[in-house]
Design a protein around this motif. Structure first.
Motif, short mmCIF file in Angstrom:
data_model
loop_
_atom_site.label_atom_id
_atom_site.label_comp_id
_atom_site.label_asym_id
_atom_site.label_seq_id
_atom_site.Cartn_x
_atom_site.Cartn_y
_atom_site.Cartn_z
N ASP A 1 44.30 1.37 129.74
CA ASP A 1 44.65 1.63 131.11
C ASP A 1 45.36 2.65 131.43
N ALA A 2 45.81 3.50 130.44
CA ALA A 2 46.52 4.70 130.60
C ALA A 2 46.02 5.68 131.70
N GLU A 3 46.80 6.40 132.50
CA GLU A 3 46.19 7.40 133.36
C GLU A 3 45.62 8.48 132.20
N ARG B 1 43.66 13.67 127.59
CA ARG B 1 45.02 13.63 127.65
C ARG B 1 45.30 12.06 128.21
N ALA B 2 46.29 11.52 127.54
CA ALA B 2 46.66 10.14 128.21
C ALA B 2 48.10 9.93 128.40
N ALA B 3 48.53 9.49 129.62
CA ALA B 3 49.93 9.18 130.04
C ALA B 3 50.22 7.93 129.44
N THR C 1 58.64 11.80 129.02
CA THR C 1 57.39 11.33 129.03
C THR C 1 56.60 11.37 127.55
N PHE C 2 55.50 10.66 127.23
CA PHE C 2 54.74 10.73 126.08
C PHE C 2 53.40 11.01 126.61
N GLU C 3 52.44 11.76 126.03
CA GLU C 3 51.30 12.19 126.33
C GLU C 3 50.46 12.33 124.91
N ARG D 1 57.07 14.82 132.74
CA ARG D 1 56.40 15.47 133.53
C ARG D 1 55.15 14.65 133.84
N GLY D 2 54.26 15.02 134.85
CA GLY D 2 52.82 14.49 135.22
C GLY D 2 51.63 15.50 134.85
N PHE D 3 50.46 15.05 135.06
CA PHE D 3 49.62 15.73 134.73
C PHE D 3 49.28 16.98 135.90
#
Length: 115
Positions: free
Chosen positions: A8-10, A20-22, A30-32, A105-107
């Protein structure tokens, strides 16, 4: 508590095969999870976030302007804020890793990036 099931990860695919998955995180970190296809390299880049990159499967080569290190399974490297780097899979097999960023951070780092 924030539970993020992997399925279900972004997710984001900056380039074909480079996924990549958040995973669970916050504004502080954050973990990616990421995978790199054989022969793939990210472009040389830098960012305000400190970064720890952990190799989970295969082999990853991390290049900075001063040095190059090869990460085997479960090896890691710490990159300072604004330290220019690129991460390469120089092998013929898929590589999998985990990036930790602080602050988080985000994508949008990749989606809003100007070449």
């Amino acid at each position: 508590m924030e539970h993020v099931p992997f399925d279900d990860a972004e997710t984001y695919e900056p380039e074909e095969g480079w996924g990549r998955a958040a995973l669970a995180g916050s504004e502080k970190f954050t973990f990616e999870w990421f995978e790199k296809p054989a022969g793939h390299s990210s472009p040389m880049h830098d960012h305000e976030n400190e970064q720890v990159c952990v190799c989970l499967e295969g082999e990853l080569t991390v290049h900075t302007e001063e040095e190059t290190v090869v990460l085997g399974e479960y090896d890691s490297v710490h990159l300072e804020s604004w330290e220019a780097h690129r991460v390469e899979n120089a092998t013929d097999e898929r590589a999998v890793g985990l990036d930790v960023f602080a602050p988080g951070r985000g994508f949008d780092f990749w989606t809003d990036r100007e070449e």
